[in-house]
Motif scaffolding. Sequence first.
Motif, PDB file in Angstrom:
ATOM      1  N   GLU A  64       0.874  12.532  -5.875  1.00  0.00           N
ATOM      2  CA  GLU A  64      -0.504  12.167  -5.522  1.00  0.00           C
ATOM      3  C   GLU A  64      -0.604  10.699  -5.124  1.00  0.00           C
ATOM      4  OE1 GLU A  64      -4.717  11.654  -7.936  1.00  0.00           O
ATOM      5  OE2 GLU A  64      -3.399  13.323  -8.492  1.00  0.00           O
ATOM      6  N   ALA A  65       0.095   9.814  -5.875  1.00  0.00           N
ATOM      7  CA  ALA A  65       0.062   8.378  -5.560  1.00  0.00           C
ATOM      8  C   ALA A  65       0.739   8.093  -4.229  1.00  0.00           C
ATOM      9  CB  ALA A  65       0.740   7.595  -6.679  1.00  0.00           C
ATOM     10  N   ALA A 118      10.275   0.593   9.167  1.00  0.00           N
ATOM     11  CA  ALA A 118      10.562   1.099   7.826  1.00  0.00           C
ATOM     12  C   ALA A 118       9.469   0.684   6.856  1.00  0.00           C
ATOM     13  CB  ALA A 118      11.911   0.579   7.336  1.00  0.00           C
ATOM     14  N   VAL A 119       9.219   1.550   5.884  1.00  0.00           N
ATOM     15  CA  VAL A 119       8.254   1.277   4.827  1.00  0.00           C
ATOM     16  C   VAL A 119       8.954   1.495   3.486  1.00  0.00           C
ATOM     17  CG1 VAL A 119       6.002   1.816   3.848  1.00  0.00           C
ATOM     18  CG2 VAL A 119       6.398   2.112   6.309  1.00  0.00           C
ATOM     19  N   VAL A 120       8.727   0.578   2.538  1.00  0.00           N
ATOM     20  CA  VAL A 120       9.346   0.657   1.215  1.00  0.00           C
ATOM     21  C   VAL A 120       8.285   1.002   0.182  1.00  0.00           C
ATOM     22  CG1 VAL A 120      10.596  -0.603  -0.576  1.00  0.00           C
ATOM     23  CG2 VAL A 120      11.134  -1.003   1.839  1.00  0.00           C
ATOM     24  N   PHE A 121       8.538   2.024  -0.606  1.00  0.00           N
ATOM     25  CA  PHE A 121       7.651   2.437  -1.703  1.00  0.00           C
ATOM     26  C   PHE A 121       8.425   2.292  -3.004  1.00  0.00           C
ATOM     27  CE2 PHE A 121       6.644   4.819   2.090  1.00  0.00           C
ATOM     28  CZ  PHE A 121       5.264   4.801   2.175  1.00  0.00           C
ATOM     29  N   GLU A 122       7.841   1.604  -3.982  1.00  0.00           N
ATOM     30  CA  GLU A 122       8.471   1.455  -5.287  1.00  0.00           C
ATOM     31  C   GLU A 122       7.579   2.058  -6.359  1.00  0.00           C
ATOM     32  OE1 GLU A 122      11.037  -2.664  -4.579  1.00  0.00           O
ATOM     33  OE2 GLU A 122       9.296  -2.682  -5.926  1.00  0.00           O
ATOM     34  N   VAL A 123       8.193   2.804  -7.291  1.00  0.00           N
ATOM     35  CA  VAL A 123       7.454   3.463  -8.363  1.00  0.00           C
ATOM     36  C   VAL A 123       8.109   3.108  -9.697  1.00  0.00           C
ATOM     37  CG1 VAL A 123       6.636   5.665  -9.278  1.00  0.00           C
ATOM     38  CG2 VAL A 123       6.930   5.383  -6.807  1.00  0.00           C
ATOM     39  N   ASP A 124       7.290   2.740 -10.667  1.00  0.00           N
ATOM     40  CA  ASP A 124       7.804   2.460 -12.014  1.00  0.00           C
ATOM     41  C   ASP A 124       6.643   2.568 -12.999  1.00  0.00           C
ATOM     42  OD1 ASP A 124       9.425   1.662 -14.191  1.00  0.00           O
ATOM     43  OD2 ASP A 124      10.606   0.379 -12.870  1.00  0.00           O
ATOM     44  N   PHE A 125       6.950   2.373 -14.283  1.00  0.00           N
ATOM     45  CA  PHE A 125       5.902   2.383 -15.302  1.00  0.00           C
ATOM     46  C   PHE A 125       4.783   1.407 -14.912  1.00  0.00           C
ATOM     47  CE2 PHE A 125       9.414   3.782 -18.157  1.00  0.00           C
ATOM     48  CZ  PHE A 125       8.798   4.902 -18.721  1.00  0.00           C
ATOM     49  N   PRO A 126       3.539   1.736 -15.207  1.00  0.00           N
ATOM     50  CA  PRO A 126       2.432   0.832 -14.881  1.00  0.00           C
ATOM     51  C   PRO A 126       2.609  -0.573 -15.452  1.00  0.00           C
ATOM     52  CG  PRO A 126       1.578   2.992 -15.450  1.00  0.00           C
ATOM     53  CD  PRO A 126       3.044   3.046 -15.724  1.00  0.00           C
ATOM     54  N   GLN A 134       4.197  -2.622   4.996  1.00  0.00           N
ATOM     55  CA  GLN A 134       5.563  -2.114   4.843  1.00  0.00           C
ATOM     56  C   GLN A 134       6.029  -2.055   3.394  1.00  0.00           C
ATOM     57  OE1 GLN A 134       7.533  -4.792   7.923  1.00  0.00           O
ATOM     58  NE2 GLN A 134       8.502  -2.823   8.418  1.00  0.00           N
ATOM     59  N   TYR A 135       5.132  -2.332   2.441  1.00  0.00           N
ATOM     60  CA  TYR A 135       5.552  -2.349   1.047  1.00  0.00           C
ATOM     61  C   TYR A 135       4.412  -1.903   0.142  1.00  0.00           C
ATOM     62  CZ  TYR A 135       7.081  -4.205  -3.498  1.00  0.00           C
ATOM     63  OH  TYR A 135       7.424  -4.343  -4.815  1.00  0.00           O
ATOM     64  N   PHE A 136       4.706  -0.916  -0.710  1.00  0.00           N
ATOM     65  CA  PHE A 136       3.731  -0.415  -1.673  1.00  0.00           C
ATOM     66  C   PHE A 136       4.391  -0.358  -3.046  1.00  0.00           C
ATOM     67  CE2 PHE A 136       2.454   1.242   2.412  1.00  0.00           C
ATOM     68  CZ  PHE A 136       1.074   1.046   2.424  1.00  0.00           C
ATOM     69  N   LEU A 137       3.698  -0.900  -4.032  1.00  0.00           N
ATOM     70  CA  LEU A 137       4.178  -0.906  -5.414  1.00  0.00           C
ATOM     71  C   LEU A 137       3.231  -0.055  -6.245  1.00  0.00           C
ATOM     72  CD1 LEU A 137       6.104  -2.019  -7.592  1.00  0.00           C
ATOM     73  CD2 LEU A 137       4.603  -4.030  -7.761  1.00  0.00           C
ATOM     74  N   LEU A 138       3.762   1.029  -6.836  1.00  0.00           N
ATOM     75  CA  LEU A 138       2.932   2.023  -7.520  1.00  0.00           C
ATOM     76  C   LEU A 138       3.317   2.126  -8.989  1.00  0.00           C
ATOM     77  CD1 LEU A 138       3.240   4.871  -4.839  1.00  0.00           C
ATOM     78  CD2 LEU A 138       1.528   3.046  -4.955  1.00  0.00           C
ATOM     79  N   GLY A 161      -9.257  -5.828   1.778  1.00  0.00           N
ATOM     80  CA  GLY A 161     -10.232  -4.865   1.294  1.00  0.00           C
ATOM     81  C   GLY A 161      -9.665  -3.820   0.361  1.00  0.00           C
ATOM     82  N   HIS A 162      -8.349  -3.881   0.102  1.00  0.00           N
ATOM     83  CA  HIS A 162      -7.767  -2.873  -0.787  1.00  0.00           C
ATOM     84  C   HIS A 162      -8.071  -3.223  -2.251  1.00  0.00           C
ATOM     85  CE1 HIS A 162      -5.060   0.133  -2.390  1.00  0.00           C
ATOM     86  NE2 HIS A 162      -4.588  -0.803  -3.209  1.00  0.00           N
ATOM     87  N   SER A 163      -8.549  -2.286  -2.965  1.00  0.00           N
ATOM     88  CA  SER A 163      -8.857  -2.490  -4.382  1.00  0.00           C
ATOM     89  C   SER A 163      -7.659  -2.044  -5.217  1.00  0.00           C
ATOM     90  CB  SER A 163     -10.101  -1.682  -4.774  1.00  0.00           C
ATOM     91  OG  SER A 163     -10.334  -1.785  -6.157  1.00  0.00           O
ATOM     92  N   HIS A 164      -7.114  -2.961  -6.036  1.00  0.00           N
ATOM     93  CA  HIS A 164      -5.940  -2.635  -6.830  1.00  0.00           C
ATOM     94  C   HIS A 164      -6.361  -1.918  -8.101  1.00  0.00           C
ATOM     95  CE1 HIS A 164      -3.082  -4.848  -4.319  1.00  0.00           C
ATOM     96  NE2 HIS A 164      -4.073  -5.691  -4.127  1.00  0.00           N
ATOM     97  N   THR A 165      -6.851  -0.719  -7.915  1.00  0.00           N
ATOM     98  CA  THR A 165      -7.203   0.139  -9.042  1.00  0.00           C
ATOM     99  C   THR A 165      -6.322   1.371  -8.981  1.00  0.00           C
ATOM    100  OG1 THR A 165      -8.919   1.224  -7.729  1.00  0.00           O
ATOM    101  CG2 THR A 165      -9.582  -0.659  -9.088  1.00  0.00           C
ATOM    102  N   GLY A 166      -6.238   2.091 -10.096  1.00  0.00           N
ATOM    103  CA  GLY A 166      -5.375   3.262 -10.103  1.00  0.00           C
ATOM    104  C   GLY A 166      -3.916   2.845 -10.054  1.00  0.00           C
ATOM    105  N   PRO A 167      -3.074   3.650  -9.419  1.00  0.00           N
ATOM    106  CA  PRO A 167      -1.635   3.382  -9.454  1.00  0.00           C
ATOM    107  C   PRO A 167      -1.156   2.305  -8.476  1.00  0.00           C
ATOM    108  CG  PRO A 167      -2.056   5.378  -8.209  1.00  0.00           C
ATOM    109  CD  PRO A 167      -3.381   4.938  -8.748  1.00  0.00           C
ATOM    110  N   VAL A 168      -1.963   1.923  -7.492  1.00  0.00           N
ATOM    111  CA  VAL A 168      -1.495   1.011  -6.447  1.00  0.00           C
ATOM    112  C   VAL A 168      -1.644  -0.430  -6.922  1.00  0.00           C
ATOM    113  CG1 VAL A 168      -1.700   0.325  -4.039  1.00  0.00           C
ATOM    114  CG2 VAL A 168      -2.206   2.691  -4.699  1.00  0.00           C
ATOM    115  N   CYS A 169      -0.505  -1.111  -7.101  1.00  0.00           N
ATOM    116  CA  CYS A 169      -0.503  -2.501  -7.572  1.00  0.00           C
ATOM    117  C   CYS A 169      -0.344  -3.495  -6.433  1.00  0.00           C
ATOM    118  CB  CYS A 169       0.609  -2.708  -8.589  1.00  0.00           C
ATOM    119  SG  CYS A 169       0.420  -1.724 -10.090  1.00  0.00           S
TER     120      CYS A 169
END
Length: 699
Positions: free
Chosen positions: A169-170, A107-115, A153-157, A140-148
Motif C-alpha cells: 500500500e505504501a 531510476a527511482v530508489v525506494f527504501e523501506v524500514d521500521f518507522p 527519485q528517492y522515497f523513504l518509507l 506540498g507533500h505532508s510527511h504523515t503516514g509511512p512517507v518520511c
Amino acid sequence: MTNGKKQKGADTAVQGTNDSSVLSKVSAAAQGYFHDPFLQHFVCKVARRAPLINRGYYVRWRAVDCCVRSFLQVTQHCAKRQILSLGAGFDSLYFRLCADGAALERAVVFEVDFPDVTLRKAALIGSNETLAGMLDLQQGHSHTGPVCVSSSQYFLLGVDLRHDSLVEEALMMVELDQNVPTLILSEVVLTYMETQQSNDIIAWAARFLPHSLFVMYEQIRPHDPFGRVMQEHFLKVNSPLHALQQYSNTDAQRQRFLSKGWDECVCVDMNDFFLTMIPHEERLRVESLEPFDEYEEWHQKCCHYFILTASRGSVLVPSLLVHPPVTLKSLSWSPVALPVRTLPVRVEGLSMASTCLDVGHVLLTGGSCRRGRGAPSRLLLKGPGGWTCVGVEPSTHLGVRLYHTVTSTPGGGAVVYGGRCSPLKPIEGLVKVGHHGGSLQEEQMVCTGERPPLRWRHTATLLSHKGKNLLFVFGGKNESEAVLGGGYFLDVDQQHWVEVPVEGAAPEDRHSHSACLYQGGVVVFGGLGRKGEPLGDTTILKPREGGFCWERIDVQPPPCPRYSHSAHVLGEQLIVVGGVWLHSDGVPGVAVMGLDTCCSMEFRLDTSSVPYPLMLHSFCSELTDQKEAELLLIGGGGNCFSFGTHFNPQLVSVDLQPAISAPSSALLLNLGSVEVKTHPTHRVNTNFSLSAYYGYGNS
C-alpha cells in the motif's frame, strides 16, 4: 513479559544492528576499502574497526555494489527502472548513485524500514546540507503516514516489512511501478524474521514485481564451530538468526527462491565471490591497505555469508551473478568417526608452538590468551593420573611471540625460531631452550652465516645429515612478503646457517603449512599460497648422497586444500589434523595419507562429548604416544569476525586407532570396497591449488 513487549524488544535490537553496521561501513570507507563520502553523515563519530571487520564489510559492499551496477547496466536503455531496498537502514546507496550522475538516469530508489529507523534517517538527511541538497523535495507533500522523505527519485518509507499488504500500500502511494525492471535489495534483513515471514516476503516480491532482480546477503552454515559462535552472538544481542537453520547452505538458499516463484537463482558464498569475481589487481589493492594476519578468521567469515541473485522475467537474467563452471569430484570420507574427548586440564591459547621434549613432556611457548599476548611458557606432563599443566619461570628471551616454531633437539632441549609481535614486527634471533628441574634455561643463539629473511607462519624441522643436526626452515611470511619460499639450513650445534645442495622443483611459496620428519627428510603439505588460496599438494624433501631432492607425490583422491593445520608422521602415514578449508559444510577433521601407497581418506571427528565449539586452527597438536596413537590437541580458536573471540579451554584427546588400524588402512588401499560419503559442495581438478580444486578459472 507479554509477547508484544518481547517483540518490541526484539525489534529494537534488530534496529540496533543498523547502527553497528553503518559504523563498520564508515570505518572501511575511511581506510580506503571503497569510496563512499556519504556514509559519514549518518554517524556521530568515525571509529576505526579492526582490519578483519574492514575486510568483511568491504566484501559485503563490493558484492552488493557489483549486483547494483550489473542491474543498472542491463537496464540502461529502459525508459524507467527502480531500486527497492528492504530494511535499508542508514544505507547511502541513493546518494552514491546520485553523485555518479548517469548511474541514476531514469531510476527511482525506494527504501523501506521500521518507522523509528526511517524517522531518524529522515532527520539526519534534513539537517545535513550535503544530503538535503541532493534531493528535490516535492513541495506540498505532508510527511504523515509511512512517507518520511519524498522526492522525484528517492522515497523513504517507514513500514514494518512483515506486513506485506502495508508495504504494498505504501509503495503504491508513492507510485512504484510494478511493470518496470526493479532491483530488490536485502542485506541481512530477512534472517531476523521468523522463517515463514521471510518466505512470505520472498514469494510476495515474486508476485508483486514480475520483472525484478532480488539481491540478498545473509548468513549460512550454522552448525560448525564458527557458525555456533555466530549464532550465540546474535542470541546475546536479542537478534536471533532464523532462516539459516532451514536454509543452511547456498544450494538450499537457491532452492528456496526457486520454490517461492523466482525463475532463476545464483548463490555463492563470499570466498567464491572474493576469489573468482573480484579482479586479482583489486584483491592486491585491498590486501595492501592494512597490516593483516587473520587469514583463518577471514576465510571462515566469508564461508558463513553468501550473496544471492534471483530473477523474474527474461529481461533481468543477464543481471544474475556470473559464476564460473565447476567440476564436481568428491573427497573420500571414511564411515568411521574418530572419538574425541576433553581432558580435565585447562590450557588455552592461540598461535602457540609446541614440541615434545621427552616422553610425556610437552613444551608450550608463546601465543595469546584471554589476558592478551605474551602467554607464559608451560609444560604439559603426563603422569599416572593423566596430564597436568605447570607453569615455568618467566621467560627472559621469548617475550611476546606468535606464529613461531619450537623444535626439540637431541638431549632434551629445543630451539625457538621466528614469530612476530604484530603484523609489522617480526622477531629476530633464535633462542635455545633447556629444561631442568621444572624451569627453563634460555640462551640467545648468535648465529653466523647468511640468515634467511625474518618470518612467521613457517615450519622448522630438525634433520640429521652427514652427522650434523640441521634445522630446516621452510615457508612463512613477514611484514613485506605475503608468502616466503626457499629452504634454509641451520647447523644447530655450530649455530651457523649453511648451504646444502637441494635438487628438484621446490614447492611453491606458502605459509601456515605443515612439515614433518620422514625417512631422514621432510614431507610438506598444504598451506596458504601466493594467490591467497589454500594448497593441497604433498612434497617430500628426500635425502641424497650430496644433499636433498624435492619430489612431489600424487595422492589420490587429492586431499582437500587446507592451511593452519598440524601434521604428524606415523609409520608410512601422514596424519593431517584440523586446519581451514573452504566451501565445506563441515570443518577439517583428520586426513590420513599413505606416503607409500599415495592414497588418502578423510575422517570426521566425533565431538559430541565436547561441550563447546572445537575450533581447530591456530592450535598445536602432539602425537604423545605412538603405540596408543593418542593425539593431543592444545589450544586453538580464533577471533570470530565481530562475534567475539573463542578459545578452546581444555586439552583434547583424539583416538587415532580407527584411522590407522588394519581395517582402516585397507580402506586407503582399496577405496572401491567401501561406501564413500561425499560433501556435495566439493569440486576438484587435477591441480592442487584451491582454484583448480574447486574448478575456478582465471580471474
